[in-house]
Design a protein around this motif. Structure first.
Motif, PDB file in Angstrom:
ATOM      1  N   PRO A  88       0.811  -1.228   0.000  1.00 40.62           N
ATOM      2  CA  PRO A  88       0.000   0.000   0.000  1.00 40.62           C
ATOM      3  C   PRO A  88       0.842   1.274   0.000  1.00 40.62           C
ATOM      4  CG  PRO A  88      -0.638  -1.480   1.808  1.00 40.62           C
ATOM      5  CD  PRO A  88       0.614  -2.030   1.203  1.00 40.62           C
ATOM      6  N   GLY A  89       2.059   1.218   0.578  1.00 36.03           N
ATOM      7  CA  GLY A  89       2.818   2.446   0.810  1.00 36.03           C
ATOM      8  C   GLY A  89       2.218   3.196   1.995  1.00 36.03           C
ATOM      9  N   ALA A  90       2.893   4.261   2.420  1.00 36.05           N
ATOM     10  CA  ALA A  90       2.450   4.999   3.608  1.00 36.05           C
ATOM     11  C   ALA A  90       1.011   5.474   3.449  1.00 36.05           C
ATOM     12  CB  ALA A  90       3.369   6.192   3.833  1.00 36.05           C
ATOM     13  N   THR A  91       0.125   4.986   4.313  1.00 36.10           N
ATOM     14  CA  THR A  91      -1.313   5.257   4.172  1.00 36.10           C
ATOM     15  C   THR A  91      -1.902   5.616   5.531  1.00 36.10           C
ATOM     16  OG1 THR A  91      -1.347   3.577   2.430  1.00 36.10           O
ATOM     17  CG2 THR A  91      -3.482   4.302   3.249  1.00 36.10           C
ATOM     18  N   ARG A  92      -2.817   6.571   5.530  1.00 37.46           N
ATOM     19  CA  ARG A  92      -3.363   7.147   6.756  1.00 37.46           C
ATOM     20  C   ARG A  92      -4.313   6.176   7.471  1.00 37.46           C
ATOM     21  NH1 ARG A  92      -6.614  12.517   5.884  1.00 37.46           N
ATOM     22  NH2 ARG A  92      -4.935  12.842   4.374  1.00 37.46           N
ATOM     23  N   THR A  93      -3.752   5.348   8.350  1.00 38.18           N
ATOM     24  CA  THR A  93      -4.555   4.391   9.133  1.00 38.18           C
ATOM     25  C   THR A  93      -4.018   4.356  10.561  1.00 38.18           C
ATOM     26  OG1 THR A  93      -3.086   2.516   8.781  1.00 38.18           O
ATOM     27  CG2 THR A  93      -4.776   2.886   7.093  1.00 38.18           C
ATOM     28  N   SER A  94      -4.709   3.610  11.428  1.00 39.00           N
ATOM     29  CA  SER A  94      -4.224   3.544  12.816  1.00 39.00           C
ATOM     30  C   SER A  94      -2.913   2.760  12.904  1.00 39.00           C
ATOM     31  CB  SER A  94      -5.288   2.965  13.741  1.00 39.00           C
ATOM     32  OG  SER A  94      -5.641   1.689  13.335  1.00 39.00           O
ATOM     33  N   MET A  95      -2.710   1.762  12.013  1.00 39.74           N
ATOM     34  CA  MET A  95      -1.424   1.057  12.052  1.00 39.74           C
ATOM     35  C   MET A  95      -0.273   2.003  11.742  1.00 39.74           C
ATOM     36  SD  MET A  95       0.133  -2.169   9.894  1.00 39.74           S
ATOM     37  CE  MET A  95      -0.979  -3.440  10.435  1.00 39.74           C
ATOM     38  N   ARG A  96      -0.458   2.829  10.739  1.00 39.43           N
ATOM     39  CA  ARG A  96       0.599   3.774  10.350  1.00 39.43           C
ATOM     40  C   ARG A  96       0.886   4.762  11.495  1.00 39.43           C
ATOM     41  NH1 ARG A  96       4.845   4.835   6.616  1.00 39.43           N
ATOM     42  NH2 ARG A  96       5.380   6.966   7.070  1.00 39.43           N
ATOM     43  N   SER A  97      -0.175   5.250  12.157  1.00 39.27           N
ATOM     44  CA  SER A  97       0.076   6.236  13.210  1.00 39.27           C
ATOM     45  C   SER A  97       0.724   5.587  14.435  1.00 39.27           C
ATOM     46  CB  SER A  97      -1.194   7.000  13.582  1.00 39.27           C
ATOM     47  OG  SER A  97      -2.164   6.122  14.033  1.00 39.27           O
ATOM     48  N   THR A  98       0.499   4.277  14.616  1.00 38.37           N
ATOM     49  CA  THR A  98       1.203   3.576  15.706  1.00 38.37           C
ATOM     50  C   THR A  98       2.691   3.459  15.371  1.00 38.37           C
ATOM     51  OG1 THR A  98      -0.774   2.305  16.167  1.00 38.37           O
ATOM     52  CG2 THR A  98       1.262   1.439  17.063  1.00 38.37           C
ATOM     53  N   ALA A  99       2.993   3.178  14.102  1.00 35.23           N
ATOM     54  CA  ALA A  99       4.395   3.002  13.703  1.00 35.23           C
ATOM     55  C   ALA A  99       5.139   4.338  13.637  1.00 35.23           C
ATOM     56  CB  ALA A  99       4.464   2.301  12.342  1.00 35.23           C
ATOM     57  N   TYR A 100       4.426   5.400  13.302  1.00 37.36           N
ATOM     58  CA  TYR A 100       5.045   6.729  13.151  1.00 37.36           C
ATOM     59  C   TYR A 100       4.252   7.763  13.947  1.00 37.36           C
ATOM     60  CZ  TYR A 100       7.591   4.695   9.186  1.00 37.36           C
ATOM     61  OH  TYR A 100       8.403   3.917   8.395  1.00 37.36           O
ATOM     62  N   PRO A 101       4.319   7.716  15.293  1.00 35.22           N
ATOM     63  CA  PRO A 101       3.451   8.568  16.106  1.00 35.22           C
ATOM     64  C   PRO A 101       3.690  10.074  15.908  1.00 35.22           C
ATOM     65  CG  PRO A 101       5.008   7.348  17.486  1.00 35.22           C
ATOM     66  CD  PRO A 101       5.143   6.808  16.106  1.00 35.22           C
ATOM     67  N   GLY A 102       4.878  10.467  15.509  1.00 40.73           N
ATOM     68  CA  GLY A 102       5.161  11.902  15.397  1.00 40.73           C
ATOM     69  C   GLY A 102       4.849  12.498  14.029  1.00 40.73           C
ATOM     70  N   GLU A 103       4.361  11.681  13.131  1.00 37.32           N
ATOM     71  CA  GLU A 103       4.186  12.102  11.739  1.00 37.32           C
ATOM     72  C   GLU A 103       2.916  12.944  11.540  1.00 37.32           C
ATOM     73  OE1 GLU A 103       4.943   9.273   8.088  1.00 37.32           O
ATOM     74  OE2 GLU A 103       3.066   8.769   9.048  1.00 37.32           O
ATOM     75  N   ASP A 104       2.980  13.871  10.594  1.00 40.39           N
ATOM     76  CA  ASP A 104       1.792  14.640  10.223  1.00 40.39           C
ATOM     77  C   ASP A 104       0.950  13.777   9.266  1.00 40.39           C
ATOM     78  OD1 ASP A 104      -0.125  16.312   9.308  1.00 40.39           O
ATOM     79  OD2 ASP A 104       1.228  17.865   8.559  1.00 40.39           O
ATOM     80  N   ALA A 105      -0.091  13.160   9.813  1.00 42.39           N
ATOM     81  CA  ALA A 105      -0.871  12.189   9.025  1.00 42.39           C
ATOM     82  C   ALA A 105      -1.603  12.844   7.859  1.00 42.39           C
ATOM     83  CB  ALA A 105      -1.877  11.479   9.935  1.00 42.39           C
ATOM     84  N   SER A 106      -1.831  14.141   7.944  1.00 45.59           N
ATOM     85  CA  SER A 106      -2.579  14.804   6.869  1.00 45.59           C
ATOM     86  C   SER A 106      -1.796  14.797   5.561  1.00 45.59           C
ATOM     87  CB  SER A 106      -2.933  16.241   7.267  1.00 45.59           C
ATOM     88  OG  SER A 106      -1.760  17.021   7.325  1.00 45.59           O
ATOM     89  N   LYS A 107      -0.481  14.532   5.650  1.00 43.37           N
ATOM     90  CA  LYS A 107       0.335  14.503   4.423  1.00 43.37           C
ATOM     91  C   LYS A 107       0.291  13.126   3.742  1.00 43.37           C
ATOM     92  CE  LYS A 107       3.389  18.320   5.170  1.00 43.37           C
ATOM     93  NZ  LYS A 107       3.721  18.685   6.556  1.00 43.37           N
ATOM     94  N   LEU A 108      -0.311  12.145   4.422  1.00 48.27           N
ATOM     95  CA  LEU A 108      -0.332  10.780   3.870  1.00 48.27           C
ATOM     96  C   LEU A 108      -1.535  10.575   2.964  1.00 48.27           C
ATOM     97  CD1 LEU A 108       0.381   8.781   7.155  1.00 48.27           C
ATOM     98  CD2 LEU A 108       2.030   9.358   5.357  1.00 48.27           C
ATOM     99  N   LYS A 109      -1.383   9.668   2.026  1.00 53.90           N
ATOM    100  CA  LYS A 109      -2.528   9.266   1.199  1.00 53.90           C
ATOM    101  C   LYS A 109      -3.568   8.585   2.094  1.00 53.90           C
ATOM    102  CE  LYS A 109      -1.123   9.736  -3.299  1.00 53.90           C
ATOM    103  NZ  LYS A 109      -0.862  11.158  -3.481  1.00 53.90           N
ATOM    104  N   THR A 110      -4.818   8.787   1.759  1.00 45.48           N
ATOM    105  CA  THR A 110      -5.886   8.082   2.476  1.00 45.48           C
ATOM    106  C   THR A 110      -6.085   6.712   1.825  1.00 45.48           C
ATOM    107  OG1 THR A 110      -7.580   8.911   0.985  1.00 45.48           O
ATOM    108  CG2 THR A 110      -7.084  10.259   2.939  1.00 45.48           C
ATOM    109  N   PRO A 111      -6.733   5.782   2.556  1.00 49.45           N
ATOM    110  CA  PRO A 111      -7.044   4.490   1.910  1.00 49.45           C
ATOM    111  C   PRO A 111      -7.816   4.680   0.604  1.00 49.45           C
ATOM    112  CG  PRO A 111      -7.326   4.300   4.277  1.00 49.45           C
ATOM    113  CD  PRO A 111      -7.033   5.767   4.015  1.00 49.45           C
ATOM    114  N   ALA A 112      -8.730   5.650   0.554  1.00 51.53           N
ATOM    115  CA  ALA A 112      -9.523   5.846  -0.675  1.00 51.53           C
ATOM    116  C   ALA A 112      -8.617   6.189  -1.866  1.00 51.53           C
ATOM    117  CB  ALA A 112     -10.556   6.945  -0.452  1.00 51.53           C
TER     118      ALA A 112
END
Ligand code: NDP
Length: 246
Positions: A195-219
């Protein structure tokens, strides 16, 4: 991926999606249903699966089915029974998206905890094998079937501290390649998606300090999921496809 799927791409196809209650799997279930598929929603948390079910029905999609299953504790018999139920109800399977997975604990290799390692291997590797075995006869009954594994960038090139998760994704790549080769002359196409870096709870657990708004959404990564599930990818076999190519 720059792919525009026909609205009826998956019309009347029966597709099993694992991890359909959250993240990428939830979006894939909604997307497949919106393209005409009857989706079988498998996951651990029933309330989340029910939410996905309700969203599909509210959007006038084909009525889905729910299969609650904790892949950490499930035995081979659970998967054999599940396959029998699917066979009784639908007679075949046109697609399987093996998406459910867990991150486990990121740590230096020296500090890997054996229990945590074994849990990750059970869910991300052994459960995928146990589930796939009894589903293969159902996939063979379809005219054109797709089996899609879910990989990761760390399943192609190892990275410090990603221990059990990365090893499990290397194993996933291997399982996909073995099956694709075994099934090369059949109606069943086997591929994987990273999938590549995608805005989900797994991603935010792995990268807690990241700005999630910059990530692609699952859609936003769904074109790859549609392409590999539908008939337009009929000649693609044994590939690990990046949903977000660089
Ligand atoms: P999420 O954590 O958001 O969702 C994971 C899904 O898997 C949930 O629906 C969860 O169910 C289900 N699941 C976890 N453990 C079990 C279990 N024991 N039994 C049954 N179902 C289970 O993750 P993502 O959507 O981010 O990830 C989806 C896939 O994509 C995974 O395979 C992941 O490794 C992979 N991936 C994700 C990336 C990303 O950036 N997001 C990048 C690369 C790969 P429940 O909610 O009920 O626990």
């Amino acid at each position: 991926m720059d792919y525009q799927a026909a609205n009826d791409l998956l019309k009347d196809r029966v597709i099993l999606v694992t991890g359909a209650g959250d993240g990428i799997g939830r979006q894939a279930a909604l997307t497949y249903a919106s393209h005409g598929a009857v989706v079988i929603l498998l996951g651990k948390t029933v309330s989340k699966l029910e939410q996905t079910y309700d969203l599909i029905v509210a959007a006038n999609g084909p009525e889905p089915a729910i299969v609650p299953l904790d892949m950490q504790g499930a035995t081979e018999q659970h998967y054999i029974d599940m396959a029998s139920t699917i066979e009784e109800q639908f007679g075949r399977l046109d697609g399987v998206l093996l998406n459910a997975g867990m991150l486990g604990v990121l740590s230096p290799f020296e500090q890997i905890d054996l229990a945590s390692w074994e849990t990750v291997m059970k869910v991300n590797v052994t459960a995928q094998m146990m589930m796939t075995k009894p589903l293969l006869p159902l996939l063979r009954k379809a005219d054109d079937a797709a089996l899609i594994f879910t990989s990761s960038g760390v399943g192609k090139k190892g990275r410090a501290y990603w221990g059990s998760y990365a090893v499990s994704k290397f194993a996933t790549e291997g399982m996909m390649q073995i099956l694709a080769d075994e099934l090369s002359n059949t109606n069943v196409r086997v591929n994987a998606i990273n999938p590549g870096a995608t805005r989900t709870s797994m991603r935010s657990t792995a990268y807690p300090g990241e700005d999630a708004s910059k990530l692609k959404t699952p859609a936003e990564i769904m074109p790859t999921y549609l392409y590999l599930m539908g008939p337009d990818s009929q000649d693609i076999r044994g590939q690990s496809v990046d949903a977000q190519p660089k």
